[in-house]
Each structure stands twice: as C-alpha cells, then as structure tokens.
Scaffold this motif. Sequence first.
Motif, PDB file in Angstrom:
ATOM      1  N   LEU A   1       0.888  -1.271   0.103  1.00 17.18           N
ATOM      2  CA  LEU A   1       0.069   0.225  -0.034  1.00 17.18           C
ATOM      3  C   LEU A   1       0.921   1.345   0.037  1.00 17.18           C
ATOM      4  O   LEU A   1       1.733   1.340   0.919  1.00 17.18           O
ATOM      5  CB  LEU A   1      -0.858   0.138   1.282  1.00 17.18           C
ATOM      6  N   GLY A   2       0.751   2.161  -0.787  1.00 17.49           N
ATOM      7  CA  GLY A   2       1.544   3.427  -1.020  1.00 17.49           C
ATOM      8  C   GLY A   2       3.017   3.029  -1.243  1.00 17.49           C
ATOM      9  O   GLY A   2       3.398   2.184  -2.337  1.00 17.49           O
ATOM     10  N   ALA A   3       3.771   3.261  -0.589  1.00 16.55           N
ATOM     11  CA  ALA A   3       5.285   3.105  -0.516  1.00 16.55           C
ATOM     12  C   ALA A   3       5.550   1.805   0.570  1.00 16.55           C
ATOM     13  O   ALA A   3       6.697   1.778   1.090  1.00 16.55           O
ATOM     14  CB  ALA A   3       6.198   4.063  -0.271  1.00 16.55           C
ATOM     15  N   ARG A   4       4.411   1.326   1.173  1.00 16.07           N
ATOM     16  CA  ARG A   4       4.522   0.411   2.073  1.00 16.07           C
ATOM     17  C   ARG A   4       4.601  -1.056   1.779  1.00 16.07           C
ATOM     18  O   ARG A   4       3.534  -1.118   1.383  1.00 16.07           O
ATOM     19  CB  ARG A   4       3.751   0.649   3.457  1.00 16.07           C
ATOM     20  N   ILE A   5       5.494  -1.939   2.507  1.00 13.12           N
ATOM     21  CA  ILE A   5       5.296  -3.345   2.255  1.00 13.12           C
ATOM     22  C   ILE A   5       5.063  -4.033   3.610  1.00 13.12           C
ATOM     23  O   ILE A   5       5.980  -3.923   4.433  1.00 13.12           O
ATOM     24  CB  ILE A   5       6.397  -4.015   1.485  1.00 13.12           C
ATOM     25  N   ARG A   6       4.017  -4.626   3.913  1.00 13.12           N
ATOM     26  CA  ARG A   6       3.999  -5.500   5.186  1.00 13.12           C
ATOM     27  C   ARG A   6       4.023  -6.920   4.773  1.00 13.12           C
ATOM     28  O   ARG A   6       3.463  -7.574   3.665  1.00 13.12           O
ATOM     29  CB  ARG A   6       2.592  -5.203   5.679  1.00 13.12           C
ATOM     30  N   LEU A   7       4.573  -7.785   5.211  1.00 11.77           N
ATOM     31  CA  LEU A   7       4.796  -9.264   4.875  1.00 11.77           C
ATOM     32  C   LEU A   7       4.368 -10.125   6.315  1.00 11.77           C
ATOM     33  O   LEU A   7       4.956 -10.181   7.266  1.00 11.77           O
ATOM     34  CB  LEU A   7       6.200  -9.364   4.683  1.00 11.77           C
ATOM     35  N   ALA A   8       3.603 -11.204   5.953  1.00 14.47           N
ATOM     36  CA  ALA A   8       3.182 -12.016   6.986  1.00 14.47           C
ATOM     37  C   ALA A   8       3.671 -13.619   6.488  1.00 14.47           C
ATOM     38  O   ALA A   8       3.520 -13.604   5.200  1.00 14.47           O
ATOM     39  CB  ALA A   8       1.850 -12.164   7.363  1.00 14.47           C
ATOM     40  N   VAL A   9       4.174 -14.320   7.293  1.00 11.58           N
ATOM     41  CA  VAL A   9       4.638 -15.528   6.943  1.00 11.58           C
ATOM     42  C   VAL A   9       4.198 -16.692   7.884  1.00 11.58           C
ATOM     43  O   VAL A   9       4.450 -16.494   9.313  1.00 11.58           O
ATOM     44  CB  VAL A   9       6.333 -15.838   6.943  1.00 11.58           C
ATOM     45  N   ASN A  10       3.340 -17.501   7.327  1.00 12.45           N
ATOM     46  CA  ASN A  10       2.789 -18.807   8.401  1.00 12.45           C
ATOM     47  C   ASN A  10       2.201 -18.094   9.659  1.00 12.45           C
ATOM     48  O   ASN A  10       2.357 -18.443  10.876  1.00 12.45           O
ATOM     49  CB  ASN A  10       3.672 -19.638   8.779  1.00 12.45           C
ATOM     50  N   GLY A  11       1.330 -17.170   9.361  1.00 17.18           N
ATOM     51  CA  GLY A  11       0.410 -16.515  10.506  1.00 17.18           C
ATOM     52  C   GLY A  11       1.239 -15.411  11.269  1.00 17.18           C
ATOM     53  O   GLY A  11       0.732 -15.081  12.358  1.00 17.18           O
ATOM     54  N   GLN A  12       2.542 -15.008  11.106  1.00 14.69           N
ATOM     55  CA  GLN A  12       3.171 -14.011  11.903  1.00 14.69           C
ATOM     56  C   GLN A  12       3.673 -12.932  10.788  1.00 14.69           C
ATOM     57  O   GLN A  12       4.050 -13.107   9.848  1.00 14.69           O
ATOM     58  CB  GLN A  12       4.531 -14.655  12.289  1.00 14.69           C
ATOM     59  N   GLU A  13       3.425 -11.593  11.552  1.00 10.91           N
ATOM     60  CA  GLU A  13       3.932 -10.658  10.768  1.00 10.91           C
ATOM     61  C   GLU A  13       5.404 -10.540  10.938  1.00 10.91           C
ATOM     62  O   GLU A  13       5.981 -10.648  12.048  1.00 10.91           O
ATOM     63  CB  GLU A  13       3.212  -9.220  11.310  1.00 10.91           C
ATOM     64  N   VAL A  14       6.246 -10.386   9.877  1.00  9.28           N
ATOM     65  CA  VAL A  14       7.749 -10.463   9.971  1.00  9.28           C
ATOM     66  C   VAL A  14       8.332  -9.416   9.223  1.00  9.28           C
ATOM     67  O   VAL A  14       9.473  -9.279   9.379  1.00  9.28           O
ATOM     68  CB  VAL A  14       8.121 -12.013   9.122  1.00  9.28           C
ATOM     69  N   ALA A  15       7.447  -8.591   8.558  1.00  9.59           N
ATOM     70  CA  ALA A  15       8.133  -7.174   8.162  1.00  9.59           C
ATOM     71  C   ALA A  15       6.997  -6.056   7.948  1.00  9.59           C
ATOM     72  O   ALA A  15       6.018  -6.424   7.534  1.00  9.59           O
ATOM     73  CB  ALA A  15       8.824  -7.534   6.718  1.00  9.59           C
ATOM     74  N   ASP A  16       7.347  -4.737   8.070  1.00  8.16           N
ATOM     75  CA  ASP A  16       6.732  -3.883   7.928  1.00  8.16           C
ATOM     76  C   ASP A  16       7.818  -2.702   7.446  1.00  8.16           C
ATOM     77  O   ASP A  16       8.573  -2.068   8.399  1.00  8.16           O
ATOM     78  CB  ASP A  16       5.887  -3.410   9.092  1.00  8.16           C
ATOM     79  N   TRP A  17       7.823  -2.322   6.246  1.00  7.81           N
ATOM     80  CA  TRP A  17       8.754  -1.749   5.833  1.00  7.81           C
ATOM     81  C   TRP A  17       8.077  -0.426   4.760  1.00  7.81           C
ATOM     82  O   TRP A  17       7.226  -0.802   3.778  1.00  7.81           O
ATOM     83  CB  TRP A  17       9.767  -2.378   4.980  1.00  7.81           C
ATOM     84  N   THR A  18       8.645   0.993   4.943  1.00  9.61           N
ATOM     85  CA  THR A  18       8.100   1.894   3.927  1.00  9.61           C
ATOM     86  C   THR A  18       9.286   2.308   3.111  1.00  9.61           C
ATOM     87  O   THR A  18      10.382   2.701   3.845  1.00  9.61           O
ATOM     88  CB  THR A  18       7.352   3.093   4.906  1.00  9.61           C
ATOM     89  N   ASP A  19       9.231   2.470   2.026  1.00 10.83           N
ATOM     90  CA  ASP A  19      10.251   2.821   0.953  1.00 10.83           C
ATOM     91  C   ASP A  19      10.571   4.311   1.061  1.00 10.83           C
ATOM     92  O   ASP A  19       9.805   4.932   0.845  1.00 10.83           O
ATOM     93  CB  ASP A  19       9.946   2.288  -0.286  1.00 10.83           C
ATOM     94  N   PRO A  20      11.748   4.493   1.353  1.00  6.38           N
ATOM     95  CA  PRO A  20      12.127   5.862   1.448  1.00  6.38           C
ATOM     96  C   PRO A  20      12.098   6.820   0.292  1.00  6.38           C
ATOM     97  O   PRO A  20      12.210   7.951  -0.040  1.00  6.38           O
ATOM     98  CB  PRO A  20      13.541   6.304   1.996  1.00  6.38           C
ATOM     99  N   LYS A  21      12.033   6.009  -0.820  1.00  7.02           N
ATOM    100  CA  LYS A  21      11.654   6.510  -2.245  1.00  7.02           C
ATOM    101  C   LYS A  21      10.648   6.124  -2.899  1.00  7.02           C
ATOM    102  O   LYS A  21      10.440   5.441  -3.669  1.00  7.02           O
ATOM    103  CB  LYS A  21      13.256   6.161  -3.146  1.00  7.02           C
ATOM    104  N   PRO A  22       9.325   6.665  -2.522  1.00  7.08           N
ATOM    105  CA  PRO A  22       8.210   6.276  -3.097  1.00  7.08           C
ATOM    106  C   PRO A  22       8.057   6.406  -4.466  1.00  7.08           C
ATOM    107  O   PRO A  22       7.310   5.851  -5.052  1.00  7.08           O
ATOM    108  CB  PRO A  22       7.180   7.238  -2.167  1.00  7.08           C
TER     109      PRO A  22
END
Length: 163
Positions: free
Chosen positions: A100-121
Amino acid sequence: NEKENAPKVSNYLLTTKKYRNFRLVLEGKLVESGMHSGVAIWGKKFEKDGETNSYQGHLVMFPTGWGFYDLFRRNSIYQDDGRAKKADNKGWNKMEILALGARIRLAVNGQEVADWTDPKPELCEAGPLGLQLHSNTVAQEVQFRGLILSENPENRLITVEKK
C-alpha cells in the motif's frame, strides 16, 4: 533450470495487468536448490543480458535471504530481522504481501515478519506482479500455489493469527 540452460539473470512469470495497492496471499516452496525465489512488485518487465523476461523493481524474497530487494536499481533494501527466518517452516510457507502506497507488510505462516516503508516512494509504481525463477547454475525448482490477489485492500494483515 539446470547448468546447461541456466538463464544469465532471473526470469519472471508476469501478470498482464499492473498493480499498485494490493494484497497477495500465496504459498511458496523452494523444492530444489538453496537459492531464494520471490515475488516481484512495483516495477516493469526488463531485458538484461539477452533475457527478455527479467524484472526491474521490488522483490519480496523467500525462503533464504528473506527480505526485500530492488532489482537493477538499489539492490538490498530490507533484510530480515530474524522474524521471517523464525516463521519459516522449511517447506510450504503461507505468505501475505500487503503493498500500500510505499509500504510493504509481509506475513509468513500467520506471523507478521516485516513492515517497511520505502524512503523513495517514486520507485513504487504500478507494475505487473512476477513469480521469480532465480538464475542459478544448479537445478532449481520453485512451486507456488493458492494465489489470491485483491486490489485496494484495507491496511491489515488478514493471515496473522491473534495471540
């Protein structure tokens, strides 16, 4: 691919439609080889070293080298802090990519493992989604199944288990 026919650069099975804000739920498994695979997002089909099905843009990598990569631009942009490696079950991994926007969230096997926003949208453009077959000189097999894609989702991970 095998040593005799290994592509010089990674190849991608690409969607014909471009996506910007989306949720992709899928299962992925690296069957053979220790090399990672991934899902390419926010980019474009790219020709490199004679390979016409490569990709320039973001890559959500799994199951080795969990993290995010910016292909043919900035290289590694986010490395796993240990959560993805811990959630990895060494076989089929159920993943959710929320972009969403410049943000990537990743879940693996039911667990949130990454929440990162690109500094270069400005680099987070609509583009085809791509399933990666990494260039490799040893035999490699990657399997994907159960892909469910939705556009313009709400900002919440639907596969994360409540504790």
